[in-house]
Write a protein that holds these residues in place. Structure first.
Motif: not given
Ligand code: ADP
Length: 578
Positions: A316-318, A350-352, A359-361, A378-380
């Motif tokens: 929802v955020k992105f 917006k995608g990743i 590195k996402i985890f 916060s990236g957690l």
């Molecule tokens: P946060 O959302 O608090 O920053 P997360 O660990 O949940 O931390 O996500 C880490 C990062 O992964 C986000 O900051 C974003 O860059 C990327 N990300 C996660 N989910 C999505 C998504 N659905 N679309 C785009 N980027 C995402």
């Protein structure tokens, strides 16, 4: 005189001769004894050396080879050579190069290099990786070869000692040490990162509060600064919760519950949680249940929901207005009483970036510095989700294309719960039932006007805040300073005098859980009064415990008073409806 000499000569000559013979015999005897002693010593030295050589042969970990210096011909190979190396001793006697086949090419190169630089004076010690020829176990072995020069006999003595076991123990210890070091380093990094992450919003909050005080005469500006301070506090709260979750995971203290729960209920909850938010953001929202023939499984409902909430919140955020967020629960297979489940959260946001997906985890990782600025976070969340799913022996697959959207899929296998399975008719698109919708509306409109509450809270500041805010909402409150007093006040009250109890957990004399349990056990009509924990114990386990004790809900501190209003409203409205 001549006669005297003649007399002596005649009588003493034999005596002298006898003396001389005795002296000679003693000399011979000495010589003989010395010789004998020497022989004995030599014999014992030879016996010693024999024993020494035998010890090489008998001790299966060492072998030795004597090599002539002039032409590198092998003069002697200890009898255990063959047993230790699997190579025929005659072959090595015929050609020293055969030794090379024992060692790995890397070791061979290293040995050649060392030999080139050896001056021959000191003993040369070489660490060697080797394998036993013709041995079925191809385990790599390890040994130390020491080479000495024997000038006197113009030869080299090569002593080889197998130390595979010691080497492996040492290697394991080294690896464990390295791992412990890395873990400790990761903890230090985490701590310093965490300290930075907490100080940043804290700095913002304090700054905003000082600005609000400085502009106290300008209500509009003051309001603006207070709003900023509030949203930073909310962010800080989420961060602290995530950090606590993360540290519980890292210290291995997070345990999963195994209790029956309904997957359709989880989907319904998610639907009601996100329907309004997505609508407000103008995002298309859908949640589907596919191919289910069971609905109840055994597992940790709260943790599984936490993972999916995290994916949906990010989606929802992105995702900008006009985009779509869809959630699908699908029953994949049902094998031997286990339900293989797929839960997919897909967005058109917006995608990743491809290089970030790997590195996402990692904790505290965000795509780039601007992410926190634009979207917060916060990236957690992902690190926590990943760890929880791993605890469930599940797997998360991420697919994303920059600019097009992302897809997070969780695969878990959960045992099917025993008993009746009520699979609802609808398998597609969850809809809230109409009466449910009505109830939701009534809860949203509920006010605390005229509601009589018993507040059990030992902390004066917290009690003052709660009483003032709830009284502003129209409730009337009475305060107990601990659990004991709360039970006594309830016992002394008239039937249904209080509408609900808000109960702190950690209190002196009697804690909130014990007090709640005591109230539930009282023999009076209103012993079923709604009781809500209102506590700084905010772990899922604490919430779970409150429910197990018989409380109606668990509100974490800092308290969201809107949540108090909604929960009390829901409890009172549903009771009336019953
Ligand atoms: P946060 O959302 O608090 O920053 P997360 O660990 O949940 O931390 O996500 C880490 C990062 O992964 C986000 O900051 C974003 O860059 C990327 N990300 C996660 N989910 C999505 C998504 N659905 N679309 C785009 N980027 C995402």
């Amino acid at each position: 005189m001549g006669m005297i000499l003649e007399y002596i000569d005649y009588h003493l000559l034999p005596l002298a001769l006898l003396l001389a013979a005795i002296i000679f015999s003693i000399g011979c005897l000495r010589l003989y004894l010395r010789e004998k002693d020497q022989t004995r010593r030599m014999e014992s030295s030879v016996a010693g050396e024999r024993g020494f050589f035998r010890s090489f042969s008998v001790n299966g970990r060492d072998f030795f080879i004597l090599i002539r210096k002039s032409d590198l011909r092998i003069l002697y190979v200890s009898p255990n050579f063959e047993e230790m190396t699997g190579i025929d001793a005659d072959m090595v006697r015929a050609d020293i190069e055969v030794l090379r086949s024992m060692v790995s090419p890397k070791t061979a190169r290293y040995v050649v290099e060392q030999l080139k630089n050896w001056n021959g004076e000191q003993e040369l010690k070489l660490e060697v990786d080797y394998s036993i020829a013709g041995c079925e176990q191809t385990r790599q072995r390890h040994g130390i070869a020491s080479l000495r020069q024997d000038e006197e006999n113009a030869c080299y003595l090569l002593i080889f000692c197998d130390n595979t076991e010691d080497y492996e123990v040492r290697s394991t210890m080294k690896e464990e040490l390295e791992k412990a070091y890395q873990e400790s380093q990761a903890k230090t990094d985490f701590l310093s990162k965490m300290s930075h992450e907490i100080r940043t919003p804290m700095n913002g909050i304090l700054g905003m509060l000082s600005l609000a005080r400085a502009h106290v005469k300008d209500p509009e500006q003051t309001d603006y600064y207070l709003n900023r301070a509030e949203s930073l506090s909310q962010f800080l709260l989420t961060l602290i919760n995530d950090i606590l979750d993360m540290s519980r995971i890292e210290s291995g203290k997070m345990e999963l519950e195994a209790a029956p729960f309904d997957l359709f209920k989880v989907a319904e909850k998610l639907d009601s949680m996100f329907r309004n938010t997505t609508e407000a953001k103008n995002i298309n929202w859908e949640i589907k249940m596919q191919d289910f023939d069971v609905s109840r499984v055994v597992g940790d409902e709260l943790r599984l929901t936490q993972v999916i909430i995290n994916f949906i919140s990010n989606a929802v955020k992105f995702t900008p207005a006009g985009g779509t967020v869809s959630v699908t629960f699908r029953q994949m297979h049902k094998i031997e009483g286990n339900l293989h489940l797929m839960i997919r959260v897909r967005d058109t946001g917006k995608g990743i970036k491809a290089d970030f997906i790997s590195k996402i985890f990692r904790p505290f990782e965000q795509e780039d510095a601007s992410t926190a600025h634009h979207y917060g976070g916060s990236g957690l969340g992902m690190a926590i989700a990943d760890n929880i799913v791993k605890l469930m022996d599940g797997q998360i697959i991420v697919e994303s294309e920059e600019g097009k959207g992302s897809e997070f899929v969780v695969y878990v296998s959960l045992p099917v719960a025993e008993g009746v399975q009520n699979v609802p008719d609808f398998q597609d698109n969850i809809r809230q039932e109409e009466d449910n919708e009505e109830l939701q509306k009534a809860i949203e409109e509920f006010t605390l006007e005229g509601v009589h509450l018993l507040l059990a809270e030992d902390n004066d500041v917290n009690a003052e805040i709660a009483m003032e805010i709830l009284e502003m909402e129209g409730a009337t409150l009475e305060r107990a300073c601990d659990g004991l007093e709360a039970v006594r006040m309830f016992e002394e009250s008239a039937n249904r005098e209080y509408d609900a109890i808000l109960m702190d957990i950690q209190m002196p004399n009697m804690d909130g859980w014990e007090a709640a349990a005591k109230i539930r056990n009282l023999v009076r009509e209103d012993a079923d009064i709604p009781i809500f924990a209102m506590s700084a114990n905010a772990f899922v386990e604490d919430k779970r415990h409150s429910i197990e004790i018989g409380m109606n809900g668990h509100i974490s501190k800092p308290v969201d008073y809107d949540e108090v209003r909604r929960l009390v409203g829901e409890a009172l409205l549903t009771r009336k409806a019953d």
